[in-house]
Design an enzyme around this catalytic site. Sequence first.
Site, PDB file in Angstrom:
ATOM      1  N   THR A   7     -13.433   0.940  -2.610  1.00  0.00           N
ATOM      2  CA  THR A   7     -12.998   0.631  -3.970  1.00  0.00           C
ATOM      3  C   THR A   7     -12.967  -0.877  -4.176  1.00  0.00           C
ATOM      4  O   THR A   7     -12.376  -1.355  -5.150  1.00  0.00           O
ATOM      5  CB  THR A   7     -11.604   1.220  -4.253  1.00  0.00           C
ATOM      6  OG1 THR A   7     -10.690   0.746  -3.247  1.00  0.00           O
ATOM      7  CG2 THR A   7     -11.630   2.737  -4.243  1.00  0.00           C
ATOM      8  N   GLY A  21      -4.401  -7.159   2.329  1.00  0.00           N
ATOM      9  CA  GLY A  21      -3.811  -7.970   1.265  1.00  0.00           C
ATOM     10  C   GLY A  21      -2.944  -7.110   0.372  1.00  0.00           C
ATOM     11  O   GLY A  21      -2.385  -6.091   0.795  1.00  0.00           O
ATOM     12  N   ARG A  22      -2.861  -7.493  -0.897  1.00  0.00           N
ATOM     13  CA  ARG A  22      -1.982  -6.779  -1.833  1.00  0.00           C
ATOM     14  C   ARG A  22      -2.373  -5.307  -1.949  1.00  0.00           C
ATOM     15  O   ARG A  22      -1.512  -4.419  -1.889  1.00  0.00           O
ATOM     16  CB  ARG A  22      -2.052  -7.450  -3.210  1.00  0.00           C
ATOM     17  CG  ARG A  22      -1.193  -6.807  -4.273  1.00  0.00           C
ATOM     18  CD  ARG A  22      -1.240  -7.598  -5.560  1.00  0.00           C
ATOM     19  NE  ARG A  22      -2.583  -7.681  -6.085  1.00  0.00           N
ATOM     20  CZ  ARG A  22      -3.113  -6.789  -6.925  1.00  0.00           C
ATOM     21  NH1 ARG A  22      -2.401  -5.732  -7.312  1.00  0.00           N
ATOM     22  NH2 ARG A  22      -4.341  -6.925  -7.379  1.00  0.00           N
ATOM     23  N   SER A  76      -8.845  -7.320   9.598  1.00  0.00           N
ATOM     24  CA  SER A  76      -9.675  -8.223   8.810  1.00  0.00           C
ATOM     25  C   SER A  76      -9.837  -9.468   9.660  1.00  0.00           C
ATOM     26  O   SER A  76      -9.100  -9.681  10.632  1.00  0.00           O
ATOM     27  CB  SER A  76      -9.060  -8.558   7.449  1.00  0.00           C
ATOM     28  OG  SER A  76      -7.951  -9.419   7.605  1.00  0.00           O
ATOM     29  N   ARG A 106     -15.877  -3.812  -3.386  1.00  0.00           N
ATOM     30  CA  ARG A 106     -17.135  -4.228  -3.990  1.00  0.00           C
ATOM     31  C   ARG A 106     -18.269  -3.553  -3.221  1.00  0.00           C
ATOM     32  O   ARG A 106     -18.232  -3.477  -1.992  1.00  0.00           O
ATOM     33  CB  ARG A 106     -17.324  -5.751  -3.952  1.00  0.00           C
ATOM     34  CG  ARG A 106     -16.376  -6.520  -4.862  1.00  0.00           C
ATOM     35  CD  ARG A 106     -16.638  -6.238  -6.335  1.00  0.00           C
ATOM     36  NE  ARG A 106     -15.803  -7.036  -7.217  1.00  0.00           N
ATOM     37  CZ  ARG A 106     -14.609  -6.691  -7.651  1.00  0.00           C
ATOM     38  NH1 ARG A 106     -14.073  -5.546  -7.232  1.00  0.00           N
ATOM     39  NH2 ARG A 106     -13.931  -7.464  -8.474  1.00  0.00           N
ATOM     40  N   GLU A 135     -24.360  -1.950 -11.005  1.00  0.00           N
ATOM     41  CA  GLU A 135     -23.461  -1.245 -11.916  1.00  0.00           C
ATOM     42  C   GLU A 135     -23.824  -1.582 -13.359  1.00  0.00           C
ATOM     43  O   GLU A 135     -24.076  -2.753 -13.659  1.00  0.00           O
ATOM     44  CB  GLU A 135     -22.004  -1.638 -11.640  1.00  0.00           C
ATOM     45  CG  GLU A 135     -21.539  -1.264 -10.246  1.00  0.00           C
ATOM     46  CD  GLU A 135     -20.075  -1.612  -9.982  1.00  0.00           C
ATOM     47  OE1 GLU A 135     -19.364  -1.999 -10.950  1.00  0.00           O
ATOM     48  OE2 GLU A 135     -19.648  -1.506  -8.830  1.00  0.00           O
ATOM     49  N   HIS A 152     -16.516   2.793 -11.109  1.00  0.00           N
ATOM     50  CA  HIS A 152     -15.714   1.574 -11.006  1.00  0.00           C
ATOM     51  C   HIS A 152     -14.465   1.660 -11.887  1.00  0.00           C
ATOM     52  O   HIS A 152     -14.250   0.859 -12.805  1.00  0.00           O
ATOM     53  CB  HIS A 152     -16.516   0.325 -11.359  1.00  0.00           C
ATOM     54  CG  HIS A 152     -15.977  -0.915 -10.710  1.00  0.00           C
ATOM     55  ND1 HIS A 152     -16.762  -1.993 -10.386  1.00  0.00           N
ATOM     56  CD2 HIS A 152     -14.717  -1.252 -10.313  1.00  0.00           C
ATOM     57  CE1 HIS A 152     -16.017  -2.937  -9.825  1.00  0.00           C
ATOM     58  NE2 HIS A 152     -14.766  -2.504  -9.773  1.00  0.00           N
TER      59      HIS A 152
END
Length: 320
Positions: free
Chosen positions: A230, A150-151, A171, A232, A261, A280
């Site tokens: 980076t 994606g982006r 994916s 989840r 977290e 994070h």
Amino acid sequence: MTRVAVLDDYLRRAASLADWESLDAEVSFFHEPLAGDALVAALEGFDVLVLMRERTAFPREVLARLPSLRLVVTTGMRNASLDVDHLHERGVVVAGTEGSGTSTVEVAWALILAVAKRVVVEDRALRQGTWQTGFPAGLAGSTLGLAGLGRLGSAMVGPARAFGMEVVAWSENLTAARAAEVGVERVSKEELLRRADVLSIHLVSSDRTRGLFGAAELAALKPSAVLVNTSRGPIVDEAALIDTLRERRIAGAGLDVYDAEPLPVDHPLLALDNVVLTPHLGYVTEAGFREMYRQAVEDIAAFLAGAPVRRVAGSGSSDA
């Protein structure tokens, strides 16, 4: 007067990053993580919540104990830790903020380089009087495997090319056309794991992606491979990853996200020397926070004026 709670202000900067005083409201800032009964007790009586991404979970059972809520603002336009459908059922407006940049990509590359070039290991050794302890890995000629295109996944490609890396991607819904558009090779999940020297994860968290990379997938990686997450934490089976790192079945990992977290102080990841950890930081920049909080203030002002903006849709909602 309307009462607004701004949560998870870990850096104690939220008050200075937006014009909260422009609101006809009483604004309170919470700096420490809250959960369970303590969370409910702290937020009783508040009309508006401002959430920093998914730092605090708000499932149905928690939200049901907060009857005063009229508006919830989440930074970002998606929040997997917030039961948006429940809020919609109650008539509570949910609003978001737009535009988060690509700082996550910068953190991903920082982690890749830190692991490959042994930055943390050599820094620690040098401070203890040892000059060079091992061979850094070279990136030129190696393969970056992207889980997700994606982006953010797409933004990983340019730096990889600059370092002389090949890039493959997978994916579940990746099409050949999309891969060709970005200029990478589309592969199967099995081939991604087999070929990746660096596996970097850029997938959306969902029931479908939870535990997507478990013991079997980690076992399919090269012994020299590096895993970087980076996205989840729950996308990777954390227990399986800890076992894999502890037994050195891969070269290392770079992690910015975790199942819990903030990361507990006694977490087993903290005892491993072949993983680089960041708290994070993927979306954390001063400019980014300033813009998110500016939009949060705008969302609250619009709501109080009777014309909500940037409404967040739930799974069964048609809100735009």
